[in-house]
Design a protein around this motif. Structure first.
Motif, PDB file in Angstrom:
ATOM      1  N   ALA A  25       0.833  -1.212   0.000  1.00  0.00           N
ATOM      2  CA  ALA A  25       0.000   0.000   0.000  1.00  0.00           C
ATOM      3  C   ALA A  25       0.862   1.254   0.000  1.00  0.00           C
ATOM      4  O   ALA A  25       0.579   2.217  -0.732  1.00  0.00           O
ATOM      5  N   VAL A  26       1.918   1.256   0.789  1.00  0.00           N
ATOM      6  CA  VAL A  26       2.831   2.410   0.807  1.00  0.00           C
ATOM      7  C   VAL A  26       3.524   2.548  -0.542  1.00  0.00           C
ATOM      8  O   VAL A  26       3.673   3.660  -1.067  1.00  0.00           O
ATOM      9  N   GLY A  27       3.939   1.437  -1.127  1.00  0.00           N
ATOM     10  CA  GLY A  27       4.558   1.472  -2.454  1.00  0.00           C
ATOM     11  C   GLY A  27       3.613   1.990  -3.514  1.00  0.00           C
ATOM     12  O   GLY A  27       4.011   2.773  -4.385  1.00  0.00           O
ATOM     13  N   LEU A  28       2.341   1.585  -3.441  1.00  0.00           N
ATOM     14  CA  LEU A  28       1.349   2.073  -4.399  1.00  0.00           C
ATOM     15  C   LEU A  28       1.102   3.571  -4.205  1.00  0.00           C
ATOM     16  O   LEU A  28       1.038   4.320  -5.185  1.00  0.00           O
ATOM     17  N   LEU A  29       0.995   4.005  -2.972  1.00  0.00           N
ATOM     18  CA  LEU A  29       0.813   5.429  -2.692  1.00  0.00           C
ATOM     19  C   LEU A  29       2.006   6.244  -3.187  1.00  0.00           C
ATOM     20  O   LEU A  29       1.851   7.329  -3.754  1.00  0.00           O
ATOM     21  N   ALA A  30       3.209   5.709  -3.006  1.00  0.00           N
ATOM     22  CA  ALA A  30       4.412   6.394  -3.490  1.00  0.00           C
ATOM     23  C   ALA A  30       4.442   6.447  -5.012  1.00  0.00           C
ATOM     24  O   ALA A  30       4.864   7.450  -5.598  1.00  0.00           O
TER      25      ALA A  30
END
Length: 109
Positions: A25-30
């Motif tokens: 999720a953090v990777g997608l947000l980034a």
């Protein structure tokens, strides 16, 4: 009817991804932030052409933002554009690093 072994019966990809859901999720947000930064990159140049060089009259929300922040002084508008370039580059760098860090950490397992 052929029965599968008990270990293969409940195997789903979601079970593999569940422990990494936060990192993904953090990777997608980034990645979304990186895309946003890429979309914002030409705007400071537009500000310089439209507001400093006056190739065409400015209008819309971008003009209101510039006028409320920098006023009508051309040097102040140029400083605003330079600050925008720096902030967009920082956003791109942070998002790019974060996306690569988290996706690499998930791929390593």
């Amino acid at each position: 009817m052929e029965r599968r072994p008990a270990t293969a019966r409940g195997f789903k990809i979601r079970n593999l991804l569940r422990p990494h859901s936060t990192a993904l999720a953090v990777g997608l947000l980034a990645a979304v932030g990186e895309g946003l930064a890429n979309r914002l990159e030409p705007w400071p140049l537009k500000i310089i052409f439209d507001s400093v060089l006056k190739s065409q009259p400015t209008h819309g929300w971008l003009n209101r933002l510039i006028m409320s922040t920098a006023g009508e002084d051309k040097i102040a508008i140029l400083k605003f554009a330079v600050a925008a370039v720096i902030l967009i580059a920082l956003l791109d760098a942070v998002c790019s690093y974060t996306e690569k860090y988290f996706t690499t950490s998930v791929s390593r397992g």
